[in-house]
Design a protein around this motif. Structure first.
Motif, PDB file in Angstrom:
ATOM      1  N   GLN A 142      56.553   7.532 -18.104  1.00  0.00           N
ATOM      2  CA  GLN A 142      56.231   6.332 -18.880  1.00  0.00           C
ATOM      3  C   GLN A 142      56.533   5.126 -17.989  1.00  0.00           C
ATOM      4  N   ILE A 143      55.519   4.378 -17.640  1.00  0.00           N
ATOM      5  CA  ILE A 143      55.659   3.266 -16.708  1.00  0.00           C
ATOM      6  C   ILE A 143      55.574   1.955 -17.485  1.00  0.00           C
ATOM      7  N   LEU A 144      56.664   1.212 -17.463  1.00  0.00           N
ATOM      8  CA  LEU A 144      56.715  -0.051 -18.199  1.00  0.00           C
ATOM      9  C   LEU A 144      55.732  -1.073 -17.652  1.00  0.00           C
ATOM     10  N   ASN A 145      55.477  -1.042 -16.343  1.00  0.00           N
ATOM     11  CA  ASN A 145      54.597  -2.035 -15.720  1.00  0.00           C
ATOM     12  C   ASN A 145      53.178  -2.010 -16.278  1.00  0.00           C
ATOM     13  N   VAL A 146      52.734  -0.885 -16.819  1.00  0.00           N
ATOM     14  CA  VAL A 146      51.357  -0.788 -17.311  1.00  0.00           C
ATOM     15  C   VAL A 146      51.271  -0.855 -18.837  1.00  0.00           C
ATOM     16  N   MET A 147      52.405  -1.017 -19.498  1.00  0.00           N
ATOM     17  CA  MET A 147      52.423  -1.108 -20.964  1.00  0.00           C
ATOM     18  C   MET A 147      52.140  -2.539 -21.412  1.00  0.00           C
ATOM     19  N   VAL A 148      51.756  -2.688 -22.649  1.00  0.00           N
ATOM     20  CA  VAL A 148      51.701  -4.007 -23.268  1.00  0.00           C
ATOM     21  C   VAL A 148      53.112  -4.579 -23.162  1.00  0.00           C
ATOM     22  N   PHE A 149      53.237  -5.847 -22.765  1.00  0.00           N
ATOM     23  CA  PHE A 149      54.550  -6.391 -22.435  1.00  0.00           C
ATOM     24  C   PHE A 149      55.547  -6.282 -23.591  1.00  0.00           C
ATOM     25  N   THR A 150      55.109  -6.532 -24.820  1.00  0.00           N
ATOM     26  CA  THR A 150      56.056  -6.468 -25.944  1.00  0.00           C
ATOM     27  C   THR A 150      56.622  -5.062 -26.120  1.00  0.00           C
ATOM     28  N   LYS A 151      55.802  -4.043 -25.894  1.00  0.00           N
ATOM     29  CA  LYS A 151      56.293  -2.667 -25.977  1.00  0.00           C
ATOM     30  C   LYS A 151      57.270  -2.385 -24.839  1.00  0.00           C
ATOM     31  N   ALA A 152      56.924  -2.804 -23.626  1.00  0.00           N
ATOM     32  CA  ALA A 152      57.815  -2.617 -22.476  1.00  0.00           C
ATOM     33  C   ALA A 152      59.143  -3.337 -22.711  1.00  0.00           C
ATOM     34  N   LEU A 153      59.083  -4.546 -23.256  1.00  0.00           N
ATOM     35  CA  LEU A 153      60.296  -5.317 -23.522  1.00  0.00           C
ATOM     36  C   LEU A 153      61.179  -4.614 -24.539  1.00  0.00           C
ATOM     37  N   ASN A 154      60.586  -4.101 -25.601  1.00  0.00           N
ATOM     38  CA  ASN A 154      61.373  -3.386 -26.623  1.00  0.00           C
ATOM     39  C   ASN A 154      62.053  -2.162 -26.033  1.00  0.00           C
ATOM     40  N   LEU A 155      61.330  -1.400 -25.208  1.00  0.00           N
ATOM     41  CA  LEU A 155      61.919  -0.220 -24.569  1.00  0.00           C
ATOM     42  C   LEU A 155      63.015  -0.629 -23.580  1.00  0.00           C
ATOM     43  N   TYR A 156      62.766  -1.671 -22.816  1.00  0.00           N
ATOM     44  CA  TYR A 156      63.738  -2.151 -21.848  1.00  0.00           C
ATOM     45  C   TYR A 156      65.021  -2.598 -22.555  1.00  0.00           C
ATOM     46  N   ARG A 157      64.875  -3.325 -23.635  1.00  0.00           N
ATOM     47  CA  ARG A 157      66.048  -3.785 -24.410  1.00  0.00           C
ATOM     48  C   ARG A 157      66.804  -2.610 -25.009  1.00  0.00           C
TER      49      ARG A 157
END
Length: 160
Positions: A142-157
């Motif tokens: 699962q690569i955060l760089n290619v996700m919709v930013f809000t989804k990547a941000l939620n996972l990162y948080r």
């Protein structure tokens, strides 16, 4: 009621026990409240933007307590008031800045509920070609760089 915190100005060097910041609370798209904190551990300052009044701030605060998810501390459930909501929005803002900066030079992946960073020597920026090579080499990640930013941000948080 739709709340948005806009025009956030944060001072890292002045933040001691709380965030030192200034921002505006928009309610249903209209600027209603100026909020700020001096960063020394005290409460937020909340002032109405004309034509709104302090009674309007009280209504927004009550709406927050009645409608936003509760939070726990020492096994006690607490209301999310306007100040707590503002603090979380500032946290999101700061985390999004860190995530954006990280994604410029690194590939971030989520594996086993942990965020991992892959960097490349001599690379100033992650390019589309580099991402494609990475995806081809590791198709199951699962690569955060290619996700919709809000989804990547939620996972990162959640996982960092």
């Amino acid at each position: 009621m739709k709340l948005t915190l806009k025009n956030i100005k944060h001072s890292e060097f002045a933040s001691e026990e709380t965030h030192c910041y200034q921002a505006g609370v928009y309610v249903d798209g209209k600027p209603m409240i100026d909020v700020s904190n001096d960063g020394h551990g005290g409460c937020d300052n909340q002032h109405p933007i004309k034509p709104f009044t302090y009674k309007d701030i009280e209504k927004v605060n009550k709406w927050c307590c009645d409608n936003l998810p509760k939070w726990k501390y020492d096994n006690k459930e607490n209301d999310t008031d306007l100040e707590m909501w503002c603090g979380e929005e500032v946290n999101k803002f700061l985390t999004s800045k860190v995530l954006k900066r990280s994604m410029k030079r690194k590939i971030l992946t989520l594996e086993n509920n942990k965020i991992y960073e892959t960097s490349y020597k001599g690379t100033k920026a992650i390019t589309r070609d580099l991402l494609i090579k990475f995806i081809n080499k590791y198709p199951d990640k699962q690569i955060l760089n290619v996700m919709v930013f809000t989804k990547a941000l939620n996972l990162y948080r959640k996982y960092s």
